[in-house]
Write a protein that holds these residues in place. Structure first.
Motif, mmCIF file in Angstrom:
data_model
loop_
_atom_site.group_PDB
_atom_site.id
_atom_site.type_symbol
_atom_site.label_atom_id
_atom_site.label_comp_id
_atom_site.label_asym_id
_atom_site.label_seq_id
_atom_site.Cartn_x
_atom_site.Cartn_y
_atom_site.Cartn_z
ATOM 1 N N MET A 234 0.758 -1.130 -0.008
ATOM 2 C CA MET A 234 0.063 0.045 0.091
ATOM 3 C C MET A 234 0.971 1.436 -0.013
ATOM 4 S SD MET A 234 -3.318 1.036 2.535
ATOM 5 C CE MET A 234 -2.901 -0.457 3.353
ATOM 6 N N THR A 235 0.512 2.088 -0.576
ATOM 7 C CA THR A 235 1.266 3.425 -0.766
ATOM 8 C C THR A 235 0.642 4.682 -0.324
ATOM 9 O OG1 THR A 235 2.365 4.848 -2.436
ATOM 10 C CG2 THR A 235 0.277 3.979 -3.119
ATOM 11 N N PHE A 236 1.337 5.616 0.031
ATOM 12 C CA PHE A 236 0.651 6.944 0.517
ATOM 13 C C PHE A 236 0.075 7.844 -0.916
ATOM 14 C CE2 PHE A 236 3.020 5.880 4.215
ATOM 15 C CZ PHE A 236 2.473 6.350 5.176
ATOM 16 N N VAL A 237 -0.877 8.542 -0.646
ATOM 17 C CA VAL A 237 -1.376 9.561 -1.651
ATOM 18 C C VAL A 237 -1.841 10.596 -0.869
ATOM 19 C CG1 VAL A 237 -2.562 7.473 -2.933
ATOM 20 C CG2 VAL A 237 -3.969 8.725 -1.288
ATOM 21 N N VAL A 238 -1.666 11.783 -2.025
ATOM 22 C CA VAL A 238 -2.111 13.038 -1.419
ATOM 23 C C VAL A 238 -3.763 13.291 -1.776
ATOM 24 C CG1 VAL A 238 -1.917 15.371 -1.844
ATOM 25 C CG2 VAL A 238 0.178 13.865 -1.989
ATOM 26 N N GLY A 239 -4.515 13.712 -0.919
ATOM 27 C CA GLY A 239 -5.969 13.815 -0.899
ATOM 28 C C GLY A 239 -6.219 15.381 -1.227
ATOM 29 N N GLN A 240 -7.531 15.807 -1.399
ATOM 30 C CA GLN A 240 -7.936 17.009 -1.771
ATOM 31 C C GLN A 240 -7.565 18.216 -0.972
ATOM 32 O OE1 GLN A 240 -11.970 17.057 -3.081
ATOM 33 N NE2 GLN A 240 -11.681 15.037 -4.552
ATOM 34 N N PRO A 241 -7.313 17.962 0.205
ATOM 35 C CA PRO A 241 -7.038 19.283 1.116
ATOM 36 C C PRO A 241 -5.691 19.784 0.637
ATOM 37 C CG PRO A 241 -7.693 17.631 2.568
ATOM 38 C CD PRO A 241 -7.579 16.795 1.038
ATOM 39 N N CYS A 242 -4.936 19.119 -0.236
ATOM 40 C CA CYS A 242 -3.720 19.847 -0.830
ATOM 41 C C CYS A 242 -4.145 20.700 -2.013
ATOM 42 C CB CYS A 242 -2.636 18.514 -1.257
ATOM 43 S SG CYS A 242 -1.253 19.236 -1.848
ATOM 44 N N VAL A 243 -5.264 20.544 -2.676
ATOM 45 C CA VAL A 243 -5.497 21.425 -3.931
ATOM 46 C C VAL A 243 -5.379 22.799 -3.442
ATOM 47 C CG1 VAL A 243 -7.266 22.011 -5.545
ATOM 48 C CG2 VAL A 243 -6.911 19.647 -4.771
ATOM 49 N N ASP A 244 -4.606 23.511 -4.401
ATOM 50 C CA ASP A 244 -4.557 25.085 -4.341
ATOM 51 C C ASP A 244 -3.645 25.503 -2.767
ATOM 52 O OD1 ASP A 244 -5.834 25.559 -6.542
ATOM 53 O OD2 ASP A 244 -7.814 25.674 -5.755
ATOM 54 N N VAL A 245 -2.823 24.357 -2.106
ATOM 55 C CA VAL A 245 -2.270 24.743 -1.136
ATOM 56 C C VAL A 245 -0.644 24.558 -1.376
ATOM 57 C CG1 VAL A 245 -1.569 24.122 1.319
ATOM 58 C CG2 VAL A 245 -4.074 24.269 0.445
ATOM 59 N N LYS A 246 -0.416 23.275 -1.942
ATOM 60 C CA LYS A 246 1.011 22.923 -2.238
ATOM 61 C C LYS A 246 2.110 23.465 -1.450
ATOM 62 C CE LYS A 246 1.346 24.138 -6.669
ATOM 63 N NZ LYS A 246 1.605 24.148 -7.901
ATOM 64 N N ASP A 247 1.949 23.119 0.110
ATOM 65 C CA ASP A 247 2.837 23.658 0.923
ATOM 66 C C ASP A 247 4.371 23.019 0.564
ATOM 67 O OD1 ASP A 247 3.481 24.875 3.913
ATOM 68 O OD2 ASP A 247 4.019 22.587 3.651
ATOM 69 N N LYS A 248 4.410 21.939 0.349
ATOM 70 C CA LYS A 248 5.860 21.331 -0.166
ATOM 71 C C LYS A 248 6.554 20.769 1.051
ATOM 72 C CE LYS A 248 5.950 23.651 -4.624
ATOM 73 N NZ LYS A 248 6.729 24.418 -5.467
ATOM 74 N N SER A 249 5.985 20.906 2.315
ATOM 75 C CA SER A 249 6.841 20.322 3.345
ATOM 76 C C SER A 249 7.303 18.879 3.247
ATOM 77 C CB SER A 249 6.187 20.695 4.638
ATOM 78 O OG SER A 249 5.871 22.116 4.961
ATOM 79 N N CYS A 250 5.960 18.152 2.362
ATOM 80 C CA CYS A 250 6.337 16.541 2.247
ATOM 81 C C CYS A 250 7.544 16.361 1.388
ATOM 82 C CB CYS A 250 5.076 16.164 1.746
ATOM 83 S SG CYS A 250 4.285 17.133 0.298
ATOM 84 N N VAL A 251 7.645 17.430 0.200
ATOM 85 C CA VAL A 251 8.519 17.231 -0.770
ATOM 86 C C VAL A 251 9.908 17.213 0.049
ATOM 87 C CG1 VAL A 251 9.596 18.084 -2.718
ATOM 88 C CG2 VAL A 251 7.300 18.100 -2.556
ATOM 89 N N GLU A 252 10.161 18.171 1.009
ATOM 90 C CA GLU A 252 11.464 18.326 1.559
ATOM 91 C C GLU A 252 11.749 17.131 2.358
ATOM 92 O OE1 GLU A 252 11.083 22.149 3.578
ATOM 93 O OE2 GLU A 252 10.631 23.147 1.874
ATOM 94 N N GLU A 253 10.656 16.480 3.152
ATOM 95 C CA GLU A 253 10.988 15.079 3.983
ATOM 96 C C GLU A 253 11.097 13.885 3.020
ATOM 97 O OE1 GLU A 253 11.359 15.039 7.160
ATOM 98 O OE2 GLU A 253 11.280 17.125 7.090
ATOM 99 N N CYS A 254 10.586 13.903 1.861
ATOM 100 C CA CYS A 254 10.538 12.522 1.251
ATOM 101 C C CYS A 254 11.914 12.256 0.937
ATOM 102 C CB CYS A 254 10.048 12.853 -0.226
ATOM 103 S SG CYS A 254 9.754 11.231 -1.157
ATOM 104 N N PRO A 255 12.368 11.058 1.458
ATOM 105 C CA PRO A 255 13.817 10.570 0.894
ATOM 106 C C PRO A 255 14.055 10.100 -0.465
ATOM 107 C CG PRO A 255 12.738 9.053 2.430
ATOM 108 C CD PRO A 255 11.578 10.193 2.197
ATOM 109 N N VAL A 256 12.968 9.603 -1.170
ATOM 110 C CA VAL A 256 13.147 9.080 -2.581
ATOM 111 C C VAL A 256 12.797 10.002 -3.651
ATOM 112 C CG1 VAL A 256 13.122 6.911 -1.745
ATOM 113 C CG2 VAL A 256 11.217 7.723 -2.288
ATOM 114 N N ASP A 257 12.344 11.221 -3.303
ATOM 115 C CA ASP A 257 12.081 12.257 -4.319
ATOM 116 C C ASP A 257 10.770 11.717 -5.391
ATOM 117 O OD1 ASP A 257 12.275 14.563 -5.881
ATOM 118 O OD2 ASP A 257 13.809 13.480 -7.402
ATOM 119 N N CYS A 258 9.695 11.214 -4.539
ATOM 120 C CA CYS A 258 8.566 10.733 -5.225
ATOM 121 C C CYS A 258 7.292 11.420 -5.227
ATOM 122 C CB CYS A 258 8.341 9.410 -4.752
ATOM 123 S SG CYS A 258 7.562 9.172 -3.124
ATOM 124 N N ILE A 259 7.598 12.611 -4.789
ATOM 125 C CA ILE A 259 6.286 13.759 -4.724
ATOM 126 C C ILE A 259 6.420 14.677 -5.756
ATOM 127 C CG2 ILE A 259 5.069 15.202 -3.399
ATOM 128 C CD1 ILE A 259 6.052 13.742 -0.860
#
Length: 104
Positions: free
Chosen positions: A1-26
């Protein structure tokens, strides 16, 4: 099972998750961020840093926040890392059709 991004991200795109991702998959679309299902290693580092709590295991996304995460990659494929792409000028139809500023 994988992680997914849901609708609360739409028009927010904070990118904190991008900075934490160790495999550059966001990846960044026009209105939201998307986690590549084949590149994600299910480490969960992205989930606790999301300020709008938009990241879920794919089977745990609340129905009202359906995810179009996998649909984003239908045309994109698997580029093997998001950093080199920057923003991809695309969103799946579910996200593109949401009214601006009232995604959730």
């Amino acid at each position: 099972m994988t992680f997914v991004v849901g609708q609360p991200c739409v028009d927010v795109k904070d990118k904190s998750c991008v900075e934490e991702c160790p495999v550059d998959c966001i990846y960044e679309g026009t209105r939201a961020l998307y986690i590549h299902p084949d590149e994600c290693v299910d480490c969960g580092a992205c989930e606790p840093v999301c300020p709008v709590e938009a990241i879920f295991y794919e089977d745990d996304v609340p129905e009202r926040w359906r995810s179009a995460n996998a649909d984003f990659f239908t045309a994109l494929g698997s580029p093997g890392g998001a950093a080199s792409l920057r923003e991809v000028p695309h969103d799946p139809p579910l996200v593109a059709a949401l009214p601006r500023g009232d995604a959730a």
